[in-house]
Design an enzyme around this catalytic site. Structure first.
Site, PDB file in Angstrom:
ATOM      1  N   HIS A  48      32.798  35.309  30.707  1.00 52.60           N
ATOM      2  CA  HIS A  48      31.869  36.003  31.595  1.00 52.60           C
ATOM      3  C   HIS A  48      31.441  37.312  30.942  1.00 52.60           C
ATOM      4  O   HIS A  48      32.061  38.347  31.136  1.00 52.60           O
ATOM      5  CB  HIS A  48      32.523  36.242  32.961  1.00 52.60           C
ATOM      6  CG  HIS A  48      31.528  36.482  34.048  1.00 52.60           C
ATOM      7  ND1 HIS A  48      31.217  37.722  34.497  1.00 52.60           N
ATOM      8  CD2 HIS A  48      30.763  35.609  34.751  1.00 52.60           C
ATOM      9  CE1 HIS A  48      30.306  37.632  35.456  1.00 52.60           C
ATOM     10  NE2 HIS A  48      30.011  36.356  35.628  1.00 52.60           N
ATOM     11  N   ILE A  54      32.437  41.676  33.086  1.00 57.18           N
ATOM     12  CA  ILE A  54      32.377  42.160  34.468  1.00 57.18           C
ATOM     13  C   ILE A  54      33.067  41.138  35.366  1.00 57.18           C
ATOM     14  O   ILE A  54      33.144  39.951  35.038  1.00 57.18           O
ATOM     15  CB  ILE A  54      30.936  42.430  34.965  1.00 57.18           C
ATOM     16  CG1 ILE A  54      30.122  41.144  35.028  1.00 57.18           C
ATOM     17  CG2 ILE A  54      30.250  43.469  34.104  1.00 57.18           C
ATOM     18  CD1 ILE A  54      28.793  41.311  35.730  1.00 57.18           C
ATOM     19  N   GLY A  57      30.680  37.992  40.388  1.00 59.86           N
ATOM     20  CA  GLY A  57      30.276  38.254  41.769  1.00 59.86           C
ATOM     21  C   GLY A  57      30.843  37.249  42.755  1.00 59.86           C
ATOM     22  O   GLY A  57      31.241  37.604  43.863  1.00 59.86           O
ATOM     23  N   VAL A  58      30.903  35.992  42.366  1.00 60.05           N
ATOM     24  CA  VAL A  58      31.436  34.974  43.266  1.00 60.05           C
ATOM     25  C   VAL A  58      32.919  35.219  43.548  1.00 60.05           C
ATOM     26  O   VAL A  58      33.397  34.980  44.663  1.00 60.05           O
ATOM     27  CB  VAL A  58      31.172  33.549  42.705  1.00 60.05           C
ATOM     28  CG1 VAL A  58      31.982  33.286  41.454  1.00 60.05           C
ATOM     29  CG2 VAL A  58      31.420  32.500  43.751  1.00 60.05           C
ATOM     30  N   GLU A  62      34.712  36.108  47.092  1.00 58.61           N
ATOM     31  CA  GLU A  62      35.915  35.395  47.522  1.00 58.61           C
ATOM     32  C   GLU A  62      37.042  36.377  47.860  1.00 58.61           C
ATOM     33  O   GLU A  62      37.789  36.155  48.820  1.00 58.61           O
ATOM     34  CB  GLU A  62      36.374  34.397  46.455  1.00 58.61           C
ATOM     35  CG  GLU A  62      37.675  33.689  46.772  1.00 58.61           C
ATOM     36  CD  GLU A  62      37.654  32.785  47.989  1.00 58.61           C
ATOM     37  OE1 GLU A  62      38.749  32.481  48.508  1.00 58.61           O
ATOM     38  OE2 GLU A  62      36.562  32.383  48.441  1.00 58.61           O
TER      39      GLU A  62
END
Length: 142
Positions: A48, A54, A57-58, A62
């Site tokens: 990533h 970073i 976002g998912v 969660e």
């Protein structure tokens, strides 16, 4: 207020899907605040944005959902009910989280209507909101 052992005793998730490290504040049927520490050792950082990793976002979302689950399960200790995520609205990512950051996760009960329960959820780093959302859950009788 509590450590990873209490989190593991409440949530049905296990590694690598436990995304809350500690509960730091709780008021029954009102709010729960938790911590997620971001470590460079996590395997998703290899792919990533490896040059500038970073926190995905998912996974941040969660983490916020798991904080909401902790609020529900700590507030209602009834083995006859289970809660399912039914909706996520108004998600806004405002800033990224990087390895070494400590995210403060906040879940606040907004309202309950029949079997639906609505929450406001925030993620903060250094008191700055990095993500916010509305989370909805439904109470199911086992």
């Amino acid at each position: 207020m509590s450590d990873i052992h209490e989190v593991l005793s409440i949530l049905p998730h296990r590694y690598p899907f436990i995304l809350v490290d500690r509960i730091i504040a709780f008021k029954k049927f009102t709010f729960l605040n938790a911590i997620k520490n971001i470590s460079i050792n996590e395997p998703y950082f290899q792919g990533h944005f490896p040059q500038k990793p970073i926190y995905p976002g998912v996974l941040l979302l969660e983490s916020m959902i798991q904080t909401t689950g902790l609020l529900l399960f700590k507030s209602i200790n009834n083995k006859n009910f289970f809660y399912y995520l039914t909706g996520i609205d108004k998600v806004r990512f405002k800033s990224p989280a990087f390895p070494g950051d400590q995210i403060i996760l906040e879940s606040n009960l907004e309202k309950q209507k029949n079997s639906l329960i609505y929450f406001n959820s925030l993620a903060k780093i250094n008191n700055k909101i990095i993500c916010q959302s509305k989370i909805m859950c439904m109470k199911i009788i086992k």
